[in-house]
Structure formats: C-alpha cells, structure tokens
Design a protein around this motif. Structure first.
Motif, PDB file in Angstrom:
ATOM      1  N   ASP A 164      22.113  -8.819  -2.933  1.00 52.35           N
ATOM      2  CA  ASP A 164      22.869  -9.875  -2.863  1.00 52.35           C
ATOM      3  C   ASP A 164      23.023 -11.037  -3.769  1.00 52.35           C
ATOM      4  N   LEU A 165      22.162 -11.084  -4.638  1.00 51.89           N
ATOM      5  CA  LEU A 165      22.049 -12.078  -5.798  1.00 51.89           C
ATOM      6  C   LEU A 165      23.042 -11.379  -6.803  1.00 51.89           C
ATOM      7  N   GLY A 191      10.604 -22.348  -7.893  1.00 57.50           N
ATOM      8  CA  GLY A 191       9.859 -22.115  -6.504  1.00 57.50           C
ATOM      9  C   GLY A 191       9.757 -20.603  -6.415  1.00 57.50           C
ATOM     10  N   GLY A 192      10.498 -19.611  -6.973  1.00 59.00           N
ATOM     11  CA  GLY A 192       9.971 -18.415  -7.068  1.00 59.00           C
ATOM     12  C   GLY A 192      10.835 -17.616  -6.179  1.00 59.00           C
ATOM     13  N   ALA A 193      11.992 -18.087  -5.331  1.00 58.69           N
ATOM     14  CA  ALA A 193      12.386 -17.240  -4.017  1.00 58.69           C
ATOM     15  C   ALA A 193      12.959 -15.953  -4.554  1.00 58.69           C
ATOM     16  N   ASN A 194      13.702 -15.865  -5.645  1.00 59.12           N
ATOM     17  CA  ASN A 194      14.245 -14.922  -6.169  1.00 59.12           C
ATOM     18  C   ASN A 194      13.189 -13.869  -6.639  1.00 59.12           C
ATOM     19  N   TRP A 195      12.197 -14.139  -7.361  1.00 57.55           N
ATOM     20  CA  TRP A 195      11.218 -13.477  -7.938  1.00 57.55           C
ATOM     21  C   TRP A 195      10.412 -12.933  -6.783  1.00 57.55           C
ATOM     22  N   GLN A 196      10.190 -13.698  -5.744  1.00 59.38           N
ATOM     23  CA  GLN A 196       9.414 -12.977  -4.619  1.00 59.38           C
ATOM     24  C   GLN A 196       9.954 -11.902  -3.771  1.00 59.38           C
ATOM     25  N   LYS A 197      11.419 -12.121  -3.781  1.00 57.54           N
ATOM     26  CA  LYS A 197      12.299 -10.900  -3.297  1.00 57.54           C
ATOM     27  C   LYS A 197      12.290  -9.487  -4.093  1.00 57.54           C
ATOM     28  N   ALA A 198      12.250  -9.849  -5.428  1.00 53.70           N
ATOM     29  CA  ALA A 198      12.525  -8.750  -6.206  1.00 53.70           C
ATOM     30  C   ALA A 198      10.974  -7.905  -6.343  1.00 53.70           C
ATOM     31  N   ARG A 199       9.909  -8.937  -6.085  1.00 56.51           N
ATOM     32  CA  ARG A 199       8.504  -8.170  -6.254  1.00 56.51           C
ATOM     33  C   ARG A 199       8.508  -7.401  -5.012  1.00 56.51           C
ATOM     34  N   LEU A 200       9.001  -7.670  -3.773  1.00 52.67           N
ATOM     35  CA  LEU A 200       8.601  -6.783  -2.743  1.00 52.67           C
ATOM     36  C   LEU A 200       9.209  -5.481  -2.807  1.00 52.67           C
ATOM     37  N   CYS A 201      10.315  -5.193  -3.659  1.00 58.87           N
ATOM     38  CA  CYS A 201      10.801  -4.027  -4.022  1.00 58.87           C
ATOM     39  C   CYS A 201      10.176  -2.786  -4.920  1.00 58.87           C
ATOM     40  N   MET A 202       8.791  -3.572  -5.497  1.00 61.93           N
ATOM     41  CA  MET A 202       8.046  -2.670  -6.429  1.00 61.93           C
ATOM     42  C   MET A 202       6.959  -1.942  -5.701  1.00 61.93           C
ATOM     43  N   TYR A 203       6.766  -2.416  -4.362  1.00 62.65           N
ATOM     44  CA  TYR A 203       5.526  -1.836  -3.738  1.00 62.65           C
ATOM     45  C   TYR A 203       6.269  -1.146  -2.649  1.00 62.65           C
ATOM     46  N   GLY A 204       4.946  -0.387  -1.787  1.00 63.28           N
ATOM     47  CA  GLY A 204       5.417  -0.079  -0.399  1.00 63.28           C
ATOM     48  C   GLY A 204       4.322  -0.184   0.556  1.00 63.28           C
ATOM     49  N   THR A 205       4.362   0.145   1.849  1.00 63.67           N
ATOM     50  CA  THR A 205       3.513   0.275   2.641  1.00 63.67           C
ATOM     51  C   THR A 205       3.727   1.280   3.866  1.00 63.67           C
ATOM     52  N   THR A 206       2.774   1.872   4.372  1.00 68.20           N
ATOM     53  CA  THR A 206       3.170   2.606   5.636  1.00 68.20           C
ATOM     54  C   THR A 206       2.839   1.643   6.912  1.00 68.20           C
ATOM     55  N   ALA A 207       3.386   2.082   8.064  1.00 64.62           N
ATOM     56  CA  ALA A 207       3.166   1.132   8.997  1.00 64.62           C
ATOM     57  C   ALA A 207       3.109   2.127  10.245  1.00 64.62           C
ATOM     58  N   LEU A 208       1.720   1.539  11.360  1.00 62.16           N
ATOM     59  CA  LEU A 208       1.806   2.290  12.676  1.00 62.16           C
ATOM     60  C   LEU A 208       1.637   1.201  13.681  1.00 62.16           C
ATOM     61  N   VAL A 209       2.648   0.829  14.497  1.00 59.74           N
ATOM     62  CA  VAL A 209       2.567  -0.103  15.387  1.00 59.74           C
ATOM     63  C   VAL A 209       2.594   0.404  16.685  1.00 59.74           C
ATOM     64  N   ALA A 210       1.991  -0.478  17.584  1.00 55.66           N
ATOM     65  CA  ALA A 210       2.169  -0.266  19.030  1.00 55.66           C
ATOM     66  C   ALA A 210       2.667  -1.352  19.870  1.00 55.66           C
TER      67      ALA A 210
END
Length: 449
Positions: A164-165, A191-210
């Motif tokens: 969206d940027l 403040g790094g708002a855009n930088w934080q958004k872009a950093r999220l794209c570099m990594y990943g995580t599994t998730a198991l939620v109940a």
C-alpha cells in the motif's frame, strides 16, 4: 548453567536429541566433545525452572481451569524464537479462553508481532460474529469460519501494508527507483513505521492456537505449520489409564499430503518442492509471514533487498527466487479442528462425570525433537498418568501436586528431556557449547479441559 561443585562429564555428538543413543552415557572420543555438568535432582529442577521459566494462568469462571506453560532453550547465547500465549478474550462481557504456541524462523520479528496481535484480531472477529445475537455462542461452523478469516486476513495484511506504500500491488513497484524505495521503507529517522512493516515480511512463524467458548462446551484448534496438539483423556475402559490423541497434522516437508498439495497447486513446476523443502529453501508449508514465498520475486528484490540493515549476500535468496514462478507457495490457510467438550461428540472418550481431568497439550516442534518424534504419545501418556497420582515419584516432579511449583508443562518437559536419566537430562541442561544452541526451542502449553 554450570555449577562449580558438580562433577564434569563429557558428551558425545550422538548424545544430542534425535540420535539413537540419546538416553545413554557415551564414553568420550577424540577430539573431546564439550563438557557438561552432572546435576543432582534438586539441581535439575532448579536449572529447569531457570531455563524454561514456567508460568501458570487460571482460566474460566473462578479459575476453574488452568493453563501451564514453558519456553525452553538451554543454550546461554541463543535467543529463543518460540512464543506462547495464554489469555482470555472478553467478548460482550463473556470470556473466551485463547492459548497458543508460535515457532518463529529466520528471526523473532514476525513471531513477536503475530503472538501479540493475533488474539486481538480473533477477538474482533468473535465480536462481529456475536453482534447479531449478543451473549449467545454462534454455531461452531461460524466460529470455525471466523477463526479461518481472522488468520488469513491477518497474514494478508503483512504484505499489503507494505504494498500500500507503493500503489497497492507488486506491479506498481516498477514505477519507483531503488533510491525512492529505500527512502520510503527506511524511515527509522521518522519513527520507523514503514521499516517495521517491511521487516515483518522477511521472517515467518508457525502458529497453533486453541479457543474454548465461555460455556466450555466447544474447542476449536487452528494450525499453521509443524507445532502439534494432543488431547489426553481418561480411558473409557480403564479410568486409571489415559488415551492420547494427536489432533493436528504437521504442515511441512515430512508430510506427504502437504508436499502433494503444493505440487498440485503448481503443475509443471518440478522445483516447487526440492528435497522436501518449498522452493528448496524452507520446511514449513503453512505459516504467517515468509512473504518471499507468497509474492512474486519483484517484492523481495525491490523491497527486502533495499531494506537496511539488509542482505550482505543475496545469492541464497536468488537460488529459490529463480524457482518462484506462480506464488504463493506457502499458505496461511489453517487446519481447523472442532471438538465438543460436553460429551456429545462421539470422538471424545470421556463423559462429563469422569473423575479424572482431560488435558490439551500444545507444543512447538522442539518437543517432537526431544521425544524423537515417534514416542511423543508415550511420553504424554506416562505424564498424564503421573499427573493424577497422589504421590508421584521424584523423577516426575519435586513439588507436591497442586502447589505453586507444580507446573504441568514443566513436568512434561522433564519427561521429554529424559525423565529418570539424570545423565541425559544433565547433558541437555548444561552442555557447554557457548556459540550455538544444541536443541530446538521448545514451547509447551497445557490446559485442563
């Protein structure tokens, strides 16, 4: 943690989890392997509490249920990329119980973001689902749909908040020079708002939620990746025994069904899976983040290659980006499981009047590694029986049942580490390898059901 007064032992490479001799004491060979400290029982439990940081949380009305949790990584220099969540979501004045484990990879940026924000997103979707009839739990199919939508919408936002940027799509990126992109996404000085958004794209995580409803009649589990959920229930034929059921499938290259699913989605692309890894690079087939596997290569090359601090060497990324033809290759579509908790589900093995509790176990893949995979159910069954004994042996716990120090997850971790094998457990707790971790991060959340 090394105790100066304890005798030092030496661990062979085969002593590490997953090896055939992980429960045996091996003689040292040349060259010598790193030393470890042989602990007594009190020392073992002290180290376990320090390294696993056990926590207990009351759940349900008047704390009638509880959840115990641990996050374990014994290597002093290693920062765990596992996270867990135990909380209650207030929706129209009623409390839904939310528990989960998350296993981050490549870094902890995305796992931290997801573990914090996913309960908030789920609560918003539950509030919307209840809006038509406040105070009444919607049909379980509706909640399953909410769970699915909350997870997929949350994941979609990770990439689209960045796109969206730049006009909202990857195609629009060609209108910007690398210098312009760097100026937009590297806004740390603002403040790094855009930088934080872009950093999220570099990594990943599994998730198991109940999720458990306020009436404690229904359980929903959503799974992305290779964490695993188990239900331990008293046997219907012998109440002193426990039956352990694996509730979830693993979403990685070890699951042939997942490999077939990815290949079916990408016909004519023989390298969509290489050596049981997606695009030859990553094991999980479902997870949050990991945007280079969900967007065209232009996203990675224009956005992530221009992010500071960035990649010193892009050649490993180019190896799998060259195989990226028809993304996405990894999905955030979760596996959703629903179970009745009030005895009406034919798959449940326990009626409401059963004198012994049921346990829901959520564990990251580090637990499977400690158990060598195939013996997980046996470890859990032994643990469940010990939990309902009035006088468990010292090898199970050093705390009285029901006491503040009596943590269900810590007990299960001890059994997975080796139980009575003091040498094996000491090795895993104190092996002196200062520059690296020697076991996978392990998170466990156990709640009474």
């Amino acid at each position: 943690m090394m105790l100066a007064h304890a005798p030092r032992q030496w661990a062979d490479q085969d002593d590490l989890p997953g090896s055939s001799s992980s429960s045996e004491r091996c003689a040292p060979e040349e060259p010598p392997w790193p030393p470890y400290t042989l602990l007594d029982e009190a020392g073992i439990w002290r180290e376990l509490r320090i390294l696993a940081r056990p926590h207990s949380t009351p759940l349900g009305p008047n704390g009638s249920f509880k959840a115990d949790s641990v996050n374990f990584q014994p290597a002093p220099s290693a920062k765990t990329q596992d996270r867990y969540v135990v909380t209650q979501l207030e929706v129209n004045g009623r409390l839904w119980a939310f528990t989960g484990v998350f296993d981050g990879h490549l870094g902890d940026v995305t796992v931290e973001h997801v573990s914090h924000h996913l309960p908030i997103i789920v609560r918003e979707f539950l509030t919307e689902a209840e809006a038509a009839n406040p105070g009444v739990t919607p049909a379980h199919e509706i909640i399953s749909g909410c769970f699915n939508k909350a997870i997929t919408a949350f994941d979609n936002a990770i990439a689209h908040d960045v796109l969206d940027l730049f006009g909202g799509s990857v195609d629009e990126l060609d209108k910007y020079t690398d210098a312009q992109i760097r100026e937009i996404i590297n806004d740390q000085h603002k403040g790094g708002a855009n930088w934080q958004k872009a950093r999220l794209c570099m990594y990943g995580t599994t998730a198991l939620v109940a999720l458990v409803d306020p009436e404690h009649k229904n359980l929903w589990i959503a799974n992305l990746g290779d964490c695993e959920a188990f239900m331990a229930s008293p046997s219907s034929t012998n109440p002193s025994e426990y039956k352990v059921e694996a509730l979830t499938a693993t979403h990685n290259g070890d699951n042939p069904a997942e490999i077939e699913r990815v290949q079916r989605s990408h016909p004519g692309e023989p390298e969509c899976v290489v050596d049981n890894r997606v695009l030859g690079a990553i094991a999980p087939t479902r997870c949050f983040g990991d945007i280079p596997f969900k967007q065209p290569p232009a996203f990675t090359r224009h956005i992530l290659y221009n992010l500071f601090p960035g990649f010193h060497n892009t050649s490993p990324w180019e190896e799998f980006l060259m195989r990226n033809q028809t993304p996405p290759y990894i999905t955030a579509e979760p596996q959703i499981i629903h179970r009745r908790l009030d005895g009406d589900d034919a798959q449940m093995t326990t009626q409401p009047a059963a004198p012994l509790p049921r346990f829901l176990i959520l564990a990251s893949d580090g637990f499977s590694a400690l158990c060598d995979g195939e013996r997980q159910e046996r470890v859990i069954e032994s643990w469940a029986r010990s939990m309902v004994q009035h006088d468990p042996p010292p090898s199970v716990t050093d705390a009285q049942p029901g006491s503040r120090m009596d943590n269900m997850a810590l007990r299960l971790l001890r059994l997975a580490l080796g139980g009575d094998d003091r040498f094996g457990v000491s090795r895993l707790l104190t092996l002196d390898v200062p520059d690296d971790s020697w076991i996978d991060d392990t998170s466990i959340v156990i709640r009474t059901i």
